[in-house]
Write a protein that holds these residues in place. Structure first.
Motif, PDB file in Angstrom:
ATOM      1  N   ALA A 161       0.784  -1.062  -0.384  1.00  0.00           N
ATOM      2  CA  ALA A 161      -0.227   0.283  -0.418  1.00  0.00           C
ATOM      3  C   ALA A 161       0.992   1.472   0.292  1.00  0.00           C
ATOM      4  O   ALA A 161       1.860   0.801   0.296  1.00  0.00           O
ATOM      5  CB  ALA A 161      -0.962  -0.413   0.984  1.00  0.00           C
ATOM      6  N   ALA A 162       0.718   2.031  -1.068  1.00  0.00           N
ATOM      7  CA  ALA A 162       1.346   3.724  -1.160  1.00  0.00           C
ATOM      8  C   ALA A 162       0.056   4.247  -0.599  1.00  0.00           C
ATOM      9  O   ALA A 162      -0.885   4.496  -1.310  1.00  0.00           O
ATOM     10  CB  ALA A 162       1.736   3.671  -2.094  1.00  0.00           C
ATOM     11  N   ASN A 189       4.676   4.092   3.040  1.00  0.00           N
ATOM     12  CA  ASN A 189       4.307   3.125   2.203  1.00  0.00           C
ATOM     13  C   ASN A 189       4.382   1.835   3.283  1.00  0.00           C
ATOM     14  O   ASN A 189       5.055   2.029   4.835  1.00  0.00           O
ATOM     15  CB  ASN A 189       5.689   2.699   1.667  1.00  0.00           C
ATOM     16  CG  ASN A 189       5.843   3.213   0.613  1.00  0.00           C
ATOM     17  OD1 ASN A 189       5.251   3.097  -0.683  1.00  0.00           O
ATOM     18  ND2 ASN A 189       6.483   4.634   0.845  1.00  0.00           N
ATOM     19  N   GLY A 190       2.841   0.975   3.439  1.00  0.00           N
ATOM     20  CA  GLY A 190       3.038   0.552   4.290  1.00  0.00           C
ATOM     21  C   GLY A 190       2.231  -1.248   3.174  1.00  0.00           C
ATOM     22  O   GLY A 190       2.639  -1.237   2.004  1.00  0.00           O
ATOM     23  N   GLY A 191       2.331  -2.567   4.158  1.00  0.00           N
ATOM     24  CA  GLY A 191       1.983  -4.413   3.560  1.00  0.00           C
ATOM     25  C   GLY A 191       1.405  -4.721   4.445  1.00  0.00           C
ATOM     26  O   GLY A 191       0.966  -4.486   5.768  1.00  0.00           O
ATOM     27  N   VAL A 202      -5.692  -3.541   5.384  1.00  0.00           N
ATOM     28  CA  VAL A 202      -3.864  -3.117   5.938  1.00  0.00           C
ATOM     29  C   VAL A 202      -4.516  -1.563   6.219  1.00  0.00           C
ATOM     30  O   VAL A 202      -5.581  -1.310   5.397  1.00  0.00           O
ATOM     31  CB  VAL A 202      -2.978  -2.728   4.649  1.00  0.00           C
ATOM     32  CG1 VAL A 202      -3.529  -2.324   3.310  1.00  0.00           C
ATOM     33  CG2 VAL A 202      -1.726  -2.241   5.382  1.00  0.00           C
ATOM     34  N   THR A 203      -4.363  -0.111   7.397  1.00  0.00           N
ATOM     35  CA  THR A 203      -4.645   0.345   7.904  1.00  0.00           C
ATOM     36  C   THR A 203      -3.201   1.626   7.179  1.00  0.00           C
ATOM     37  O   THR A 203      -2.100   1.402   7.365  1.00  0.00           O
ATOM     38  CB  THR A 203      -4.706   0.413   9.099  1.00  0.00           C
ATOM     39  OG1 THR A 203      -5.475  -0.013   9.532  1.00  0.00           O
ATOM     40  CG2 THR A 203      -5.413   2.365   9.455  1.00  0.00           C
ATOM     41  N   VAL A 204      -3.711   2.971   6.319  1.00  0.00           N
ATOM     42  CA  VAL A 204      -3.460   3.625   5.953  1.00  0.00           C
ATOM     43  C   VAL A 204      -3.940   4.793   6.954  1.00  0.00           C
ATOM     44  O   VAL A 204      -4.562   5.235   7.222  1.00  0.00           O
ATOM     45  CB  VAL A 204      -3.382   3.542   4.577  1.00  0.00           C
ATOM     46  CG1 VAL A 204      -3.810   2.084   3.742  1.00  0.00           C
ATOM     47  CG2 VAL A 204      -5.185   4.222   3.856  1.00  0.00           C
ATOM     48  N   PRO A 205      -3.386   5.857   6.261  1.00  0.00           N
ATOM     49  CA  PRO A 205      -3.300   7.261   6.911  1.00  0.00           C
ATOM     50  C   PRO A 205      -4.813   7.480   6.424  1.00  0.00           C
ATOM     51  O   PRO A 205      -5.195   7.420   5.081  1.00  0.00           O
ATOM     52  CB  PRO A 205      -2.080   8.480   5.791  1.00  0.00           C
ATOM     53  CG  PRO A 205      -1.476   7.423   5.583  1.00  0.00           C
ATOM     54  CD  PRO A 205      -1.503   5.619   4.990  1.00  0.00           C
ATOM     55  N   LEU A 213      -4.290   6.820  -3.074  1.00  0.00           N
ATOM     56  CA  LEU A 213      -3.883   5.514  -2.657  1.00  0.00           C
ATOM     57  C   LEU A 213      -3.782   3.924  -3.539  1.00  0.00           C
ATOM     58  O   LEU A 213      -4.529   4.301  -5.049  1.00  0.00           O
ATOM     59  CB  LEU A 213      -5.332   5.162  -1.621  1.00  0.00           C
ATOM     60  CG  LEU A 213      -4.699   4.102  -1.464  1.00  0.00           C
ATOM     61  CD1 LEU A 213      -3.949   3.515  -0.102  1.00  0.00           C
ATOM     62  CD2 LEU A 213      -6.400   3.747  -0.999  1.00  0.00           C
ATOM     63  N   HIS A 214      -3.410   3.933  -3.494  1.00  0.00           N
ATOM     64  CA  HIS A 214      -2.485   3.006  -4.612  1.00  0.00           C
ATOM     65  C   HIS A 214      -1.785   1.246  -3.431  1.00  0.00           C
ATOM     66  O   HIS A 214      -1.636   1.580  -2.492  1.00  0.00           O
ATOM     67  CB  HIS A 214      -1.158   2.628  -4.721  1.00  0.00           C
ATOM     68  CG  HIS A 214      -0.598   1.614  -5.800  1.00  0.00           C
ATOM     69  ND1 HIS A 214      -1.403   0.929  -7.255  1.00  0.00           N
ATOM     70  CD2 HIS A 214       0.237   0.726  -5.938  1.00  0.00           C
ATOM     71  CE1 HIS A 214      -0.463   0.563  -7.664  1.00  0.00           C
ATOM     72  NE2 HIS A 214       0.259  -0.023  -6.802  1.00  0.00           N
ATOM     73  N   LEU A 215      -2.913   0.521  -4.467  1.00  0.00           N
ATOM     74  CA  LEU A 215      -2.935  -1.161  -3.169  1.00  0.00           C
ATOM     75  C   LEU A 215      -2.217  -1.738  -4.823  1.00  0.00           C
ATOM     76  O   LEU A 215      -3.142  -2.113  -6.219  1.00  0.00           O
ATOM     77  CB  LEU A 215      -5.002  -1.334  -2.878  1.00  0.00           C
ATOM     78  CG  LEU A 215      -3.928  -2.976  -1.923  1.00  0.00           C
ATOM     79  CD1 LEU A 215      -3.267  -3.016  -0.884  1.00  0.00           C
ATOM     80  CD2 LEU A 215      -5.407  -3.601  -1.673  1.00  0.00           C
TER      81      LEU A 215
END
Length: 364
Positions: A161-162, A189-191, A202-205, A213-215
């Protein structure tokens, strides 16, 4: 070396140390032999605003298991005091990919442990006995279920996730800025990894902090997807058979996916069969070139691209890719005597596979 570039380099090093196998672990970690070289790193998760402990936080971490030479990907869950113990061997480090639910780290993923000394420089090693406190912040939990084209669940698939943001704490000068296109750059960035039934979280901002948001799927590193590596290590991996998953959500698009009460529900998303691109790579005189790494980009940057290697007759094949326009080029920045190439723009159209693509080196 600038801080941002140095961070990016060290991140690649740490990721390279991680293996892609998935193990569900929690209480089983307590069976580690106390005489083994494994060290337990204590971590506590707290609310970044109130400093209160956060129980039930799920993280993906590459850790050392008993009697295993390599690190394995496990899911750890914080206890009632917000704590987890991360088992690592000396000179090992692990990303903590925070899944949430509902909480995420300011930079996406903190690092626990020690990089090898050659990458740590003069910095002293961290002390595994010292409690590491990690502040988390409220975010949007992204949920969904990843399926194969025929509808069966895609389990054990790593997702990246970005987020493009302009607000602290999501923007960090020491964080990697991964370029996805001329319009978007990822500041956060997360995953996560899909479950047995294909579900993911997955938790994003939060929405107010996101511009985009890109997944998508990732091959496990911060570079293009190395299909040949996946074929050797996990030939049944969906990325061997299907095109990389790419989902982009602009700020105004979020309502299409039912974002409500801090949850963005993507529902069922599927891999698509994609398009196979074949071709040959030649030197400046028209002779085949073998053993060259060939890379593609995508409109979303390197994580959705592919790489492959030319065969003895110069032929190459990229497994399933998404329709669209991208750039292709053999790696020619080393060694010094390697033939030079220019980027080649290629357009793939669904239902219209391209003819064999010839990529030829520049004349000297």
């Amino acid at each position: 070396m600038p801080a941002k570039n140095n961070t990016a380099y060290m991140v690649r090093v740490v990721v390279a140390l991680c293996c892609v196998s998935l193990v569900r672990a929690n209480e089983s970690l307590s069976t580690v032999d106390v005489d083994s070289p494994i060290q337990f790193w204590s971590v506590e998760f707290v609310d970044g605003e109130t400093a209160k402990p956060l129980p039930g936080i799920k993280v993906d971490a590459s850790v050392s298991m008993p009697h295993e030479a390599d690190q394995q990907l496990v899911v750890l869950v914080s206890d009632a005091s917000g704590r987890i113990k991360v088992p690592l061997r000396p000179e090992k480090a692990a990303f903590l990919h925070v899944r949430g639910p509902g909480w995420c780290h300011g930079s996406g993923f903190p690092v626990v442990g020690n990089l090898p000394k050659e990458f740590r420089g003069d910095a002293p090693p961290a002390d595994p006995k010292k409690l590491r406190t990690i502040k988390l912040h409220r975010g949007t939990e992204v949920r969904g279920r990843l399926l194969l084209p025929e509808g069966s669940p895609a389990s054990g698939v790593k997702l990246h996730a970005a987020v493009s943001s302009s607000r602290p704490p999501w923007v960090n000068e020491n964080m990697i800025n991964v370029g996805y296109s001329t319009e978007h750059h990822a500041d956060w960035n997360g995953g996560t990894t899909t479950e047995e039934d294909g579900s993911f979280s997955v938790t994003v901002p939060p929405k107010e902090a996101r511009n985009w948001l890109h997944l998508g799927t990732t091959g496990g590193d911060w570079q293009v997807i190395d299909t040949e590596f996946l074929e050797r290590t996990n030939p049944k991996h969906p990325l061997v058979r299907y095109a990389p998953l790419e989902i982009d959500i602009e700020y105004d698009d979020a309502n299409k996916f039912s974002e409500k009460d801090g949850v963005l529900n993507l529902g069922d998303v599927r891999f698509n069969k994609g398009i196979v691109l074949k071709g040959r790579v030649l030197d400046a005189h028209g002779e085949p070139l073998a053993g060259l790494k060939i890379f593609t980009s995508s409109s979303h940057g390197p994580l959705a691209g592919r790489c492959t290697t030319s065969r003895e007759d110069g032929s190459f094949e990229f497994l399933s890719m998404n329709a669209g326009t991208f750039k292709l080029k053999p790696k020619d920045d080393w060694p010094a005597d390697c033939p030079k190439f220019t980027w080649r723009e290629v357009t793939l159209v669904d239902g219209q596979p391209p003819k064999e693509l010839i990529v030829q080196a520049l004349s000297e």
